[in-house]
Motif scaffolding. Structure first.
Motif, PDB file in Angstrom:
ATOM      1  N   SER A   1       0.818  -1.214   0.000  1.00 34.65           N
ATOM      2  CA  SER A   1       0.000   0.000   0.000  1.00 34.65           C
ATOM      3  C   SER A   1       0.851   1.262   0.000  1.00 34.65           C
ATOM      4  O   SER A   1       0.585   2.215  -0.747  1.00 34.65           O
ATOM      5  CB  SER A   1      -0.919   0.016   1.226  1.00 34.65           C
TER       6      SER A   1
ATOM      7  N   ALA B   1      -6.078  -0.458  -4.427  1.00 36.89           N
ATOM      8  CA  ALA B   1      -7.041  -1.560  -4.375  1.00 36.89           C
ATOM      9  C   ALA B   1      -6.730  -2.614  -5.440  1.00 36.89           C
ATOM     10  O   ALA B   1      -6.770  -3.818  -5.160  1.00 36.89           O
ATOM     11  CB  ALA B   1      -8.459  -1.032  -4.563  1.00 36.89           C
TER      12      ALA B   1
ATOM     13  N   SER C   1     -13.669  -9.281  -1.786  1.00 36.25           N
ATOM     14  CA  SER C   1     -13.749  -8.016  -1.056  1.00 36.25           C
ATOM     15  C   SER C   1     -13.832  -8.231   0.444  1.00 36.25           C
ATOM     16  O   SER C   1     -13.293  -7.431   1.227  1.00 36.25           O
ATOM     17  CB  SER C   1     -14.941  -7.186  -1.550  1.00 36.25           C
TER      18      SER C   1
ATOM     19  N   LEU D   1     -10.393  -8.677   1.615  1.00 40.74           N
ATOM     20  CA  LEU D   1      -9.676  -7.399   1.635  1.00 40.74           C
ATOM     21  C   LEU D   1     -10.111  -6.540   2.815  1.00 40.74           C
ATOM     22  O   LEU D   1      -9.283  -5.864   3.440  1.00 40.74           O
ATOM     23  CB  LEU D   1      -9.918  -6.653   0.320  1.00 40.74           C
TER      24      LEU D   1
ATOM     25  N   PRO E   1     -13.516   2.613   1.579  1.00 32.34           N
ATOM     26  CA  PRO E   1     -13.027   1.311   1.092  1.00 32.34           C
ATOM     27  C   PRO E   1     -13.742   0.842  -0.168  1.00 32.34           C
ATOM     28  O   PRO E   1     -13.584  -0.299  -0.574  1.00 32.34           O
ATOM     29  CB  PRO E   1     -13.338   0.389   2.265  1.00 32.34           C
TER      30      PRO E   1
ATOM     31  N   LEU F   1     -12.185  -1.284  -2.754  1.00 33.80           N
ATOM     32  CA  LEU F   1     -11.957  -2.682  -2.394  1.00 33.80           C
ATOM     33  C   LEU F   1     -13.215  -3.530  -2.563  1.00 33.80           C
ATOM     34  O   LEU F   1     -13.134  -4.756  -2.626  1.00 33.80           O
ATOM     35  CB  LEU F   1     -11.480  -2.792  -0.947  1.00 33.80           C
TER      36      LEU F   1
END
Length: 356
Positions: A159, A181, A200, A203, A241, A244
């Motif tokens: 990241s 992402a 997802s 994640l 998010p 993601l």
């Protein structure tokens, strides 16, 4: 398959996606594309005169592939991401071969964000921490996918490195979050996870563990937060998010028998043919989920969708390459690359330095 085979599949898949779209790149009129290349393109082709890469030959890399090689070389030489070294490579190995215009530079065409940074660095003499553009395209992903490979087992480093590298050329937080992402998704596939409706959830668990830099206030399974619970600190986190969450929806659509996109190349019409990241990513996720074990179908449907089919094919090629592994990419696609030996060597060297 082991992690090295999947990692090499991701890298080689990206280079194949780049080269195979060199000829029919940016045809927004599909009738014109069909006139020049036929109803169904199956292999590498020469660009037509007057098109974006007209002086290149079939099997060559575009500038996206050229920059991806610079990224991999920097990673291999340093063993990890070194932003100073990568920027030096851009200064010495890319900008010296450009003049700031669109139809110039390695690969025959230079994208908006790279032209902007060239101007800032070469003409305005700005330091690297003062450059960047507002381009909403996928140029950053096309090179940072190598970072997702290098840090496939370390989401925090993944990241940090992807976000820092993205903001070299693109300063939009949405582009940054979607780029990170994509890297996170690719890293999961390299680990052996599936691109399905559960990706997802996996994640989001990494978000809750503090390994992915996204803001999230809901509880597990996206239930409402409990009363009295304060929001977590948002310092250094992307605002939402949602980047993601998208892959699971695309994967679910790809596997829902009541949702039909036939033939699959028409996914470009459903999600959009233009260059923006919010058109390219959904189509790439869809194709990579639908053809998770069929590299040829994935890359050809991506290619034949027209528009910004090069970015779509790079991203799709990496995602599917990671799922099938290098050994399951049809040999004819590898043999058609004019820089085959160098690409295979770089992919091998990058896969050898993957570590937590």
């Amino acid at each position: 398959m082991n992690i090295q085979d999947r990692a090499q599949g991701a890298i080689v898949g990206a280079f194949i996606g780049d080269a195979i779209a060199l000829g029919p790149h940016w045809y927004y009129d599909l009738d014109e594309q069909h006139k020049d290349y036929g109803e169904w393109i199956t292999t590498y082709t020469d660009p037509k005169k007057g098109r974006y890469h007209e002086h290149e030959k079939k099997g060559n890399q575009s500038q996206a592939g050229y920059i991806l090689k610079l990224m991999i070389k920097s990673l291999v030489e340093n063993g990890e991401y070194n932003q100073e070294d990568f920027c030096k490579k851009l200064d010495e190995d890319l900008f010296t071969k450009m003049d700031g215009t669109a139809h110039n530079g390695p690969g025959g065409y230079t994208s908006q964000s790279i032209r902007k940074v060239y101007t800032q660095r070469v003409e305005e003499k700005l330091p690297w921490d003062k450059v960047g553009s507002h381009a909403d395209t996928t140029e950053a992903i096309e090179r940072t996918l190598a970072l997702a490979v290098r840090y496939a087992l370390n989401q925090k480093k993944l990241s940090k490195s992807i976000s820092h590298n993205t903001f070299i050329t693109q300063v939009d937080d949405i582009v940054g979050s979607m780029s990170v992402a994509y890297g996170a998704v690719l890293s999961q596939l390299i680990q052996g996870e599936k691109l399905d409706e559960n990706i997802s959830t996996k994640l989001m668990k990494l978000v809750k563990k503090g390994e992915l830099p996204f803001y999230a206030v809901t509880t597990d399974d996206f239930k409402p937060p409990k009363n009295g619970v304060k929001d977590p600190s948002t310092i250094g986190l992307f605002a939402s998010p949602d980047a993601l969450l998208s892959p699971s929806f695309m994967a679910k659509a790809a596997n829902d028998k009541d949702i039909k996109i036939e033939p699959a190349w028409k996914v470009s019409l459903v999600y959009g043919m233009p260059c923006a990241i919010y058109h390219i990513l959904p189509a790439s996720y869809y194709l990579a989920a639908r053809f998770n074990d069929d590299f040829e179908s994935a890359i050809l449907h991506s290619l034949n969708g027209g528009g910004q089919n090069q970015a779509r094919s790079i991203l799709t090629g990496a995602l599917v390459g990671a799922q099938v592994g290098l050994k399951n990419i049809p040999q004819r696609f590898i043999d058609g690359l004019n820089e085959k030996d160098e690409i295979l060597e770089l992919a091998k060297k990058l896969s050898d330095i993957i570590e937590a």
